[in-house]
Scaffold this motif. Structure first.
Motif, PDB file in Angstrom:
ATOM      1  N   LEU A 124      12.334  22.627 -12.837  1.00 22.77           N
ATOM      2  CA  LEU A 124      12.336  21.168 -12.756  1.00 22.77           C
ATOM      3  C   LEU A 124      12.959  20.555 -14.004  1.00 22.77           C
ATOM      4  CD1 LEU A 124      11.473  18.556 -11.312  1.00 22.77           C
ATOM      5  CD2 LEU A 124       9.226  18.798 -12.420  1.00 22.77           C
ATOM      6  N   PHE A 125      12.548  21.023 -15.179  1.00 28.79           N
ATOM      7  CA  PHE A 125      13.067  20.508 -16.453  1.00 28.79           C
ATOM      8  C   PHE A 125      13.903  21.605 -17.113  1.00 28.79           C
ATOM      9  CE2 PHE A 125       8.867  18.366 -15.877  1.00 28.79           C
ATOM     10  CZ  PHE A 125       9.354  17.084 -15.638  1.00 28.79           C
ATOM     11  N   ALA A 126      15.171  21.623 -16.805  1.00 28.29           N
ATOM     12  CA  ALA A 126      16.044  22.705 -17.276  1.00 28.29           C
ATOM     13  C   ALA A 126      16.279  22.671 -18.775  1.00 28.29           C
ATOM     14  CB  ALA A 126      17.387  22.636 -16.544  1.00 28.29           C
ATOM     15  N   GLU A 127      16.055  21.511 -19.403  1.00 29.60           N
ATOM     16  CA  GLU A 127      16.376  21.366 -20.820  1.00 29.60           C
ATOM     17  C   GLU A 127      15.314  21.942 -21.746  1.00 29.60           C
ATOM     18  OE1 GLU A 127      14.038  17.777 -19.523  1.00 29.60           O
ATOM     19  OE2 GLU A 127      15.643  19.029 -18.708  1.00 29.60           O
ATOM     20  N   LYS A 159       9.222  30.097 -15.369  1.00 25.78           N
ATOM     21  CA  LYS A 159       9.493  30.032 -16.804  1.00 25.78           C
ATOM     22  C   LYS A 159       8.602  30.966 -17.615  1.00 25.78           C
ATOM     23  CE  LYS A 159      11.494  25.412 -17.331  1.00 25.78           C
ATOM     24  NZ  LYS A 159      11.314  24.074 -17.934  1.00 25.78           N
ATOM     25  N   TYR A 160       7.548  31.474 -17.009  1.00 26.91           N
ATOM     26  CA  TYR A 160       6.654  32.365 -17.751  1.00 26.91           C
ATOM     27  C   TYR A 160       7.266  33.759 -17.864  1.00 26.91           C
ATOM     28  CZ  TYR A 160       2.951  28.873 -17.428  1.00 26.91           C
ATOM     29  OH  TYR A 160       2.214  27.726 -17.550  1.00 26.91           O
TER      30      TYR A 160
END
Length: 296
Positions: A124-127, A159-160
């Protein structure tokens, strides 16, 4: 033999976390995400699992609404795609739960916290590498928080850093992320060794039942196919937009495909490409919301 059951498929997710007899799993997941000073000890599931909600070829049914023993209202969902307006929808759901608690004329002070949680197997938040975001109402200057109000959590599972060799020493949230993403690749006994505890045992046993019970497995297979087809359609719309080479073309391609999924005649390229980006973005968000609302 591996279970072959993906907990992220709507039928499996709702049966694991939305069945009253499986409340230990829901409580364990909520505590891993929310990390309250005083953990949740009991929940009342407000939209419990039923075969009826999966009896038709709907798209995605992945939310579980509940109220805990302290009166907090919670909505937890598994999201398999990221689309325009997702964060705004999560805020809307949290606000709706907050408002729906009170009848006309009730004392506002009686309103309990309302928490919307979204698990994602997409970025969702690629940054940022941050996997868990917690949005609250607070004053930016002082940091003072309105704690008994609205909260929105997003958990980007992919992301984990997850590894079967070290997962036993990981946090509870990371363990849930591993189970949600990879349970289908392991047999039940291996999962039980990796994840001791009643909350995990309840989830693993439910997946075993789904894999062994003919009716459940047939419905699971149907739902997995519907989910796969949905993801393929959305991916195709994005690719079509890229081929257009313009943002308007990308949005137009997505709108046309979603209109077809809703059983509507798609708008013409000429009509859509004459529309400004702001209006196209709004139209796309409305179509995406209608697809989801059709399945509630």
């Amino acid at each position: 033999m591996p279970l072959g059951i993906r907990p992220t498929v709507d039928f499996a997710f709702k049966k694991i976390f939305g069945s009253p007899q499986n409340s230990a799993s829901l409580i364990g997941l909520l505590n891993a995400i929310l990390d309250f000073e005083h953990p949740i000890v009991a929940v009342e599931i407000l939209n419990p699992f039923s075969y009826q909600e999966f009896s038709e070829s709907k798209l995605i049914v992945l939310d579980v609404r509940c109220r805990d023993a302290c009166g907090r209202w919670l909505n937890v969902e598994m999201q398999v795609s990221v689309y325009a307006g997702l964060i705004e929808r999560l805020v809307y759901y949290a606000c709706s739960m907050y408002v729906d608690q009170l009848s006309p004329g009730s004392n506002y002070a009686l309103a309990a916290p309302s928490i919307s949680i979204c698990l994602l197997n997409r970025i969702l938040f690629a940054e940022t590498a941050q996997a868990h975001h917690r949005f609250q109402m607070l004053d930016r200057e002082s940091g003072r928080e309105i704690s008994n109000a609205i909260e929105v959590h997003t958990v980007e599972l992919t992301k984990y850093e997850l590894d079967a060799q070290t997962i036993a020493q990981a946090s509870k949230l990371q363990q849930w992320a591993f189970l949600l993403l990879f349970a289908q690749d392991y047999d039940a006994e291996t999962l039980r060794k990796l994840f001791p505890g009643i909350e995990f045992e309840t989830a693993i046993s439910t997946m075993e039942i789904i894999s062994a019970k003919t009716e459940d497995k047939q419905m699971y297979d149907q739902r997995e196919k519907a989910q796969r087809d949905y993801e393929w359609a959305i991916s195709g719309a994005r690719e079509e937009g890229r081929e257009e080479g313009r943002e308007e073309g990308k949005l137009a391609g997505q709108i046309q495909l979603l209109q077809q999924l809703l059983g509507e005649p798609p708008a013409s390229d000429t009509e859509l490409l004459r529309t400004d980006i702001g209006a196209l973005t709004t139209q796309l968000a409305n179509l995406q919301q209608r697809l989801r609302d059709r399945d509630v």
